[in-house]
Design an enzyme around this catalytic site. Structure first.
Site, PDB file in Angstrom:
ATOM      1  N   CYS A 140    -171.290  -3.088 -30.974  1.00 37.34           N
ATOM      2  CA  CYS A 140    -170.706  -2.415 -32.131  1.00 37.34           C
ATOM      3  C   CYS A 140    -170.206  -1.030 -31.749  1.00 37.34           C
ATOM      4  O   CYS A 140    -169.235  -0.537 -32.322  1.00 37.34           O
ATOM      5  CB  CYS A 140    -171.745  -2.310 -33.247  1.00 37.34           C
ATOM      6  SG  CYS A 140    -172.123  -3.888 -34.031  1.00 37.34           S
ATOM      7  N   CYS A 194    -164.156   3.925 -19.008  1.00 38.81           N
ATOM      8  CA  CYS A 194    -164.194   3.355 -20.355  1.00 38.81           C
ATOM      9  C   CYS A 194    -165.092   4.248 -21.201  1.00 38.81           C
ATOM     10  O   CYS A 194    -165.147   5.458 -20.973  1.00 38.81           O
ATOM     11  CB  CYS A 194    -164.692   1.917 -20.326  1.00 38.81           C
ATOM     12  SG  CYS A 194    -166.369   1.728 -19.671  1.00 38.81           S
TER      13      CYS A 194
END
Length: 399
Positions: free
Chosen positions: A200, A357
């Site tokens: 999430c 990232c």
């Protein structure tokens, strides 16, 4: 199919408790007996986050007598979009303590027990022991498998929930309550490949979805504790918030299940990080010796500005993540383009490739692809944007 109540009723309800729970007491299926069972119940909620927030509040409001909270994290501002048990003044505080204070305000008759530690193989059995039911609000596969196995070994049923973007799932795993009841491993015998399913924190979640699935978990917990209705044992509830669509699938016990099957191979707690794999073997091999820190990256960026060094800094997150925050001087090429091969056409052949990232997992996976394509000097940034914001540029928003 109905099941017997999980707990015995408490001796009595006080006058104040009768007044508080009157809307339960006039429901014939619940009544005085069911409310006494809730008062006598001991429920452990794992996580005071997205799912744990509504679950804890509604379990407390329902009159569950003892609520345990297993939570080690602190409240971050990015939590407040969905973790409704916390408020702005709680940012930076212990989530467990914040949740306890909210529960005490919602229902002072509930005893709250805090377990402010990260669950692992060394403590999970001790933390679980003594509870009647577990409500699982974890958000990673390693912990989910550990919860499933520990609950099975202790004979404790648990209510599971999962959320991602607009999709939610819920079920009740209780192999000890019925011979044909499946466990989590019956539904998911193996975890998904590393990096295949974003968390999430990487992919996002609609805030209100937490309340919808968390409420389902509490609904199932009440049914199991009191013995009313038909709990979701052997069922998987799937919810699509965008289409407003609910589905219910049958989950059968797997006779070949590694845990609860006829010839189990998992007979004790295992190395769950290794089982689930934070990153693939290829990514781990690629990252070994090819990982730089954000401090090193900051130095490299200064050298690039001075013209003494040249490289391309590639952000492999998604466009919406890139809009929130970014490392200056980076270019966006999402991970999916590396997986389908189109990203390789965008990489210069005469420059070093530096990848990052959010945290370093996706960039390690793409690093393996780039190295396999012949970019031997490619590296990735350990800790990613999170480390950059925390250590180099705290003026940017974290997420």
């Amino acid at each position: 199919m109905s099941f017997p109540p999980l707990v015995e009723p408490a001796d009595e309800l006080t006058i104040d408790e009768v007044r508080r729970y009157s809307r339960h007491l006039i429901i014939p299926d619940v009544g005085m007996s069911g409310q006494k069972r809730l008062k006598n119940a001991k429920v452990l909620v794992i996580g005071a986050g997205g799912l744990g927030s509504p679950a804890l509040l509604y379990l407390a409001a329902a009159g569950v007598g003892t609520l345990g909270i297993a939570e080690f994290d602190e409240v971050d501002e990015s939590n407040l979009q969905r973790q409704i048990i916390h408020g702005q003044s709680d940012v930076g505080r212990s989530k467990a303590v914040s949740a306890k204070e909210s529960i005490n305000e919602a229902n002072p008759y509930v005893e709250v027990v805090l377990h402010e530690e990260r669950l692992d193989n060394d403590n999970v059995m001790d933390v679980f022991r003594g509870y009647d039911l577990i409500v699982d609000g974890t958000d990673n596969f390693a912990t989910r498998y550990m919860v499933n196995d520990a609950a099975y070994f202790l004979g404790i049923p648990y209510v599971w929930g999962s959320i991602y973007r607009f999709d939610g799932q819920a079920s009740v795993f209780a192999p000890t309550m019925a011979d044909d009841a499946p466990c989590y491993r019956c539904l998911y015998p193996e975890p998904p490949p590393p990096g295949m399913v974003p968390s999430c924190a990487e992919g996002g979640v609609l805030g209100v979805l937490c309340a919808q699935i968390g409420s389902i978990q509490v609904n199932e917990a009440i049914k199991v504790l009191t013995g009313i209705g038909d709990p979701a044992i052997g069922k998987l509830v799937i919810y699509d918030a965008l289409e407003l669509e609910w589905r219910k699938l049958r989950v059968r016990k797997d006779p070949n299940c590694a845990l609860c099957g006829e010839n189990p191979t998992v007979t004790g707690l295992i190395d769950y990080d290794a089982f689930c794999g934070a990153i693939s073997t290829e990514a781990a091999d690629a990252a070994a010796g090819s990982t730089i820190s954000v401090t090193q990256l900051e130095h490299m960026l200064k050298e690039r500005e001075e013209g003494t060094r040249d490289f391309v800094l590639v952000d492999v997150r998604e466009p919406n993540e890139y809009e929130i925050n970014k490392i200056p001087g980076s270019v966006l090429i999402p991970k999916g383009e590396f997986l389908n091969g189109s990203a390789l056409e965008k990489l210069p052949a005469d420059k070093q490739v530096v990848m990052h990232c959010k945290s370093g997992v996706r960039s390690a996976e793409t690093l393996a692809i780039v190295k396999g394509a012949g970019y031997a000097d490619a590296v990735h940034v350990g800790g990613g944007v999170v480390a950059w914001v925390n250590q180099i540029d705290p003026s940017q928003p974290s997420y």
